[in-house]
Design a protein around this motif. Structure first.
Motif, short mmCIF file in Angstrom:
data_model
loop_
_atom_site.label_atom_id
_atom_site.label_comp_id
_atom_site.label_asym_id
_atom_site.label_seq_id
_atom_site.Cartn_x
_atom_site.Cartn_y
_atom_site.Cartn_z
N PRO A 165 8.60 2.87 -4.26
CA PRO A 165 7.40 3.66 -3.97
C PRO A 165 7.46 5.01 -4.64
CG PRO A 165 9.04 3.63 -2.18
CD PRO A 165 9.59 2.81 -3.14
N GLU A 166 8.58 5.92 -5.02
CA GLU A 166 8.60 6.95 -5.76
C GLU A 166 7.97 6.85 -7.18
OE1 GLU A 166 11.19 6.05 -4.12
OE2 GLU A 166 11.05 7.28 -2.30
N GLY A 167 8.36 5.73 -7.78
CA GLY A 167 7.76 5.32 -9.29
C GLY A 167 6.35 5.17 -9.17
N LEU A 168 6.00 4.10 -8.21
CA LEU A 168 4.56 3.96 -8.07
C LEU A 168 3.66 5.22 -7.66
CD1 LEU A 168 2.30 1.86 -8.15
CD2 LEU A 168 2.93 1.61 -5.56
N ALA A 169 4.20 6.06 -6.89
CA ALA A 169 3.67 7.37 -6.70
C ALA A 169 3.38 8.42 -7.93
CB ALA A 169 4.13 8.08 -5.48
N ALA A 170 4.36 8.48 -8.68
CA ALA A 170 4.30 9.10 -9.97
C ALA A 170 3.27 8.50 -10.83
CB ALA A 170 5.89 9.28 -10.52
N LEU A 171 3.45 7.21 -11.04
CA LEU A 171 2.34 6.54 -11.93
C LEU A 171 1.00 6.80 -11.45
CD1 LEU A 171 4.46 3.21 -12.88
CD2 LEU A 171 3.70 5.30 -14.53
N SER A 217 1.02 -1.26 0.03
CA SER A 217 0.17 -0.03 -0.07
C SER A 217 1.04 1.39 0.11
CB SER A 217 -0.97 -0.04 1.25
OG SER A 217 -0.15 -0.10 2.41
N LEU A 218 0.37 2.17 -0.74
CA LEU A 218 1.08 3.51 -0.56
C LEU A 218 0.26 4.69 -0.61
CD1 LEU A 218 3.99 4.68 -2.89
CD2 LEU A 218 1.64 5.60 -3.58
N ALA A 219 0.60 5.85 0.17
CA ALA A 219 -0.35 6.79 0.35
C ALA A 219 0.54 8.09 -0.27
CB ALA A 219 -0.64 7.41 1.78
N ALA A 220 0.12 8.84 -1.19
CA ALA A 220 0.86 9.95 -1.85
C ALA A 220 0.09 10.97 -1.97
CB ALA A 220 1.34 9.30 -3.29
N THR A 221 0.50 12.22 -2.27
CA THR A 221 -0.19 13.48 -2.91
C THR A 221 -0.86 13.19 -3.97
OG1 THR A 221 1.74 14.70 -3.71
CG2 THR A 221 1.30 14.86 -1.22
N VAL A 222 -1.63 14.15 -4.48
CA VAL A 222 -2.13 13.98 -5.82
C VAL A 222 -1.29 14.17 -6.82
CG1 VAL A 222 -4.73 14.18 -5.46
CG2 VAL A 222 -3.31 16.29 -5.61
N ASP A 223 -0.05 15.00 -6.44
CA ASP A 223 0.97 15.38 -7.40
C ASP A 223 2.14 14.32 -7.62
OD1 ASP A 223 0.25 17.33 -5.26
OD2 ASP A 223 1.60 18.71 -6.22
N GLY A 224 2.08 13.24 -6.84
CA GLY A 224 2.91 11.94 -6.82
C GLY A 224 3.96 12.16 -5.73
N LEU A 225 4.07 12.59 -4.57
CA LEU A 225 4.84 12.67 -3.88
C LEU A 225 4.45 11.86 -2.82
CD1 LEU A 225 5.42 16.32 -3.42
CD2 LEU A 225 6.84 14.90 -4.58
N VAL A 226 5.39 10.89 -2.37
CA VAL A 226 5.02 9.84 -1.32
C VAL A 226 4.93 10.43 0.22
CG1 VAL A 226 6.01 7.55 -0.17
CG2 VAL A 226 6.54 8.10 -2.58
N LEU A 227 3.63 9.94 0.69
CA LEU A 227 3.40 10.22 2.34
C LEU A 227 3.90 9.26 2.99
CD1 LEU A 227 -0.03 11.90 1.89
CD2 LEU A 227 1.82 13.20 2.55
N ALA A 228 3.54 7.83 2.82
CA ALA A 228 4.10 6.77 3.40
C ALA A 228 3.82 5.71 2.74
CB ALA A 228 3.20 6.55 4.59
N HIS A 229 4.50 4.62 2.73
CA HIS A 229 4.39 3.37 1.93
C HIS A 229 4.80 1.94 2.42
CE1 HIS A 229 8.57 2.40 1.34
NE2 HIS A 229 8.74 3.71 1.50
N ASP A 230 4.09 0.92 2.22
CA ASP A 230 4.30 -0.35 2.67
C ASP A 230 4.26 -1.21 1.44
OD1 ASP A 230 4.43 -2.81 3.95
OD2 ASP A 230 2.21 -2.75 4.82
#
Length: 170
Positions: free
Chosen positions: A43-49, A24-37
Protein backbone atom coordinates in the motif's frame (compact mmCIF):
# COMPACT_ATOMS: atom_id res chain seq x y z
CA UNK A 1 -14.21 6.73 15.49
CA UNK A 2 -11.06 7.67 13.59
CA UNK A 3 -11.25 8.82 9.97
CA UNK A 4 -9.12 5.82 8.93
CA UNK A 5 -11.75 3.39 10.27
CA UNK A 6 -14.56 5.23 8.49
CA UNK A 7 -12.60 5.32 5.23
CA UNK A 8 -11.76 1.61 5.50
CA UNK A 9 -15.48 0.85 6.01
CA UNK A 10 -16.23 2.79 2.81
CA UNK A 11 -13.55 0.83 0.92
CA UNK A 12 -15.07 -2.46 2.09
CA UNK A 13 -18.56 -1.36 1.03
CA UNK A 14 -17.13 -0.36 -2.34
CA UNK A 15 -15.75 -3.86 -2.84
CA UNK A 16 -19.23 -5.33 -2.33
CA UNK A 17 -20.76 -2.89 -4.84
CA UNK A 18 -18.23 -3.46 -7.66
CA UNK A 19 -17.79 -7.04 -8.85
CA UNK A 20 -14.21 -7.80 -9.97
CA UNK A 21 -12.74 -5.02 -7.84
CA UNK A 22 -9.37 -6.39 -6.72
CA UNK A 23 -8.40 -3.67 -4.25
CA UNK A 24 -8.76 -0.08 -3.14
CA UNK A 25 -6.63 2.52 -1.44
CA UNK A 26 -7.33 5.96 -0.02
CA UNK A 27 -4.33 8.24 0.42
CA UNK A 28 -3.42 11.85 0.87
CA UNK A 29 -2.37 13.76 -2.23
CA UNK A 30 1.22 13.60 -0.96
CA UNK A 31 1.18 9.78 -0.93
CA UNK A 32 0.44 8.88 2.69
CA UNK A 33 -1.92 5.92 3.18
CA UNK A 34 -5.23 6.72 4.91
CA UNK A 35 -6.76 3.24 4.55
CA UNK A 36 -6.36 0.31 2.19
CA UNK A 37 -7.84 -2.96 1.03
CA UNK A 38 -5.20 -4.09 -1.48
CA UNK A 39 -4.25 -7.73 -0.89
CA UNK A 40 -1.01 -8.72 -2.57
CA UNK A 41 0.07 -5.11 -3.15
CA UNK A 42 2.33 -2.88 -1.05
CA UNK A 43 0.00 0.00 0.00
CA UNK A 44 2.78 2.52 0.75
CA UNK A 45 4.34 1.99 -2.67
CA UNK A 46 0.97 2.25 -4.39
CA UNK A 47 0.19 5.47 -2.49
CA UNK A 48 3.54 6.97 -3.50
CA UNK A 49 2.97 6.03 -7.16
CA UNK A 50 -0.55 7.44 -6.97
CA UNK A 51 0.87 10.76 -5.74
CA UNK A 52 3.35 10.80 -8.62
CA UNK A 53 0.63 9.99 -11.18
CA UNK A 54 -1.58 12.63 -9.59
CA UNK A 55 1.12 15.25 -10.15
CA UNK A 56 1.35 14.33 -13.83
CA UNK A 57 -2.46 14.23 -14.17
CA UNK A 58 -2.75 17.70 -12.64
CA UNK A 59 -0.15 18.97 -15.06
CA UNK A 60 -1.90 17.35 -18.05
CA UNK A 61 -5.34 18.76 -17.21
CA UNK A 62 -3.79 22.15 -16.64
CA UNK A 63 -1.76 22.12 -19.87
CA UNK A 64 -4.75 20.95 -21.90
CA UNK A 65 -7.05 23.52 -20.29
CA UNK A 66 -9.44 20.87 -18.96
CA UNK A 67 -9.92 22.27 -15.46
CA UNK A 68 -9.26 20.63 -12.12
CA UNK A 69 -8.26 16.96 -11.91
CA UNK A 70 -11.17 14.54 -11.49
CA UNK A 71 -9.97 11.04 -12.43
CA UNK A 72 -7.27 9.01 -14.12
CA UNK A 73 -7.62 5.56 -15.74
CA UNK A 74 -4.78 3.23 -16.69
CA UNK A 75 -5.36 -0.11 -18.41
CA UNK A 76 -2.81 -2.91 -18.25
CA UNK A 77 -2.83 -6.39 -19.71
CA UNK A 78 -4.47 -7.77 -16.54
CA UNK A 79 -6.81 -4.99 -15.53
CA UNK A 80 -7.39 -1.37 -14.62
CA UNK A 81 -6.06 1.19 -12.17
CA UNK A 82 -8.48 4.04 -11.62
CA UNK A 83 -7.71 7.10 -9.51
CA UNK A 84 -10.39 9.55 -8.38
CA UNK A 85 -10.15 12.88 -6.60
CA UNK A 86 -11.51 12.67 -3.06
CA UNK A 87 -11.73 16.32 -2.17
CA UNK A 88 -8.65 18.54 -2.16
CA UNK A 89 -6.54 16.53 0.28
CA UNK A 90 -7.22 12.88 -0.59
CA UNK A 91 -7.36 10.50 -3.54
CA UNK A 92 -8.95 7.09 -4.13
CA UNK A 93 -7.16 4.44 -6.21
CA UNK A 94 -8.98 1.29 -7.36
CA UNK A 95 -7.50 -1.89 -8.82
CA UNK A 96 -9.87 -3.90 -10.98
CA UNK A 97 -9.74 -7.08 -13.06
CA UNK A 98 -9.72 -6.85 -16.85
CA UNK A 99 -13.37 -7.96 -17.08
CA UNK A 100 -14.74 -5.29 -14.72
CA UNK A 101 -17.72 -3.23 -15.84
CA UNK A 102 -15.86 0.06 -16.38
CA UNK A 103 -19.04 2.14 -16.21
CA UNK A 104 -19.88 0.64 -12.82
CA UNK A 105 -16.29 1.17 -11.68
CA UNK A 106 -16.52 4.88 -12.57
CA UNK A 107 -19.95 5.32 -10.99
CA UNK A 108 -19.02 3.71 -7.70
CA UNK A 109 -15.49 5.15 -7.68
CA UNK A 110 -16.84 8.69 -8.04
CA UNK A 111 -19.42 8.10 -5.30
CA UNK A 112 -16.83 6.65 -2.93
CA UNK A 113 -14.41 9.48 -3.73
CA UNK A 114 -17.08 12.00 -2.73
CA UNK A 115 -17.87 10.06 0.45
CA UNK A 116 -14.19 9.82 1.40
CA UNK A 117 -13.84 13.57 0.79
CA UNK A 118 -16.71 14.17 3.24
CA UNK A 119 -15.12 11.90 5.85
CA UNK A 120 -11.68 13.46 5.54
CA UNK A 121 -13.00 17.04 5.45
CA UNK A 122 -15.20 16.40 8.52
CA UNK A 123 -12.20 15.11 10.45
CA UNK A 124 -9.36 17.45 9.43
CA UNK A 125 -11.27 20.13 7.56
CA UNK A 126 -11.16 20.99 3.87
CA UNK A 127 -7.67 21.92 2.84
CA UNK A 128 -6.38 20.78 6.23
CA UNK A 129 -3.52 18.46 6.91
CA UNK A 130 0.22 18.78 6.44
CA UNK A 131 0.05 21.34 3.63
CA UNK A 132 -2.85 23.52 4.71
CA UNK A 133 -0.67 26.61 4.32
CA UNK A 134 -0.32 26.09 0.56
CA UNK A 135 -2.71 27.77 -1.86
CA UNK A 136 -5.60 25.86 -3.35
CA UNK A 137 -5.76 24.84 -7.01
CA UNK A 138 -7.28 27.39 -9.35
CA UNK A 139 -5.79 30.49 -7.69
CA UNK A 140 -3.97 31.42 -10.88
CA UNK A 141 -0.81 30.23 -12.54
CA UNK A 142 1.84 29.59 -9.88
CA UNK A 143 5.36 30.87 -10.26
CA UNK A 144 7.66 27.86 -10.94
CA UNK A 145 9.84 28.84 -7.98
CA UNK A 146 6.87 29.45 -5.70
CA UNK A 147 6.79 26.87 -2.89
CA UNK A 148 3.11 27.68 -2.24
CA UNK A 149 1.86 26.12 -5.49
CA UNK A 150 -0.95 23.55 -5.10
CA UNK A 151 -0.04 20.09 -3.89
CA UNK A 152 0.41 17.56 -6.68
CA UNK A 153 1.08 20.14 -9.37
CA UNK A 154 4.26 20.89 -11.20
CA UNK A 155 5.42 24.24 -12.53
CA UNK A 156 3.67 25.12 -15.77
CA UNK A 157 5.65 26.29 -18.79
CA UNK A 158 3.67 28.43 -21.21
CA UNK A 159 4.58 27.75 -24.84
CA UNK A 160 5.48 30.78 -26.94
CA UNK A 161 4.41 31.58 -30.48
CA UNK A 162 7.03 30.87 -33.12
CA UNK A 163 8.80 33.99 -34.42
CA UNK A 164 8.27 32.86 -38.03
CA UNK A 165 5.34 31.50 -39.98
CA UNK A 166 5.44 27.78 -40.73
CA UNK A 167 5.74 26.84 -44.38
CA UNK A 168 2.61 25.58 -46.07
CA UNK A 169 2.40 23.21 -49.02
CA UNK A 170 4.86 23.53 -51.68
Amino acid sequence: MAVETDVLDELRRLRTRVPRLAGSLAATVDGLVLAHDVPGTEPEGLAALTAAALGVAHRMTDAAGRGDFRELMVRGAHGYIATYAAGTTAVLTLLADDRVNVGRLHLEGRRSGARIAELVDARIGPGGGRHADRTAAGDGAPDPGDRSRPIGTLPVRTPQRPAHRPRTGG
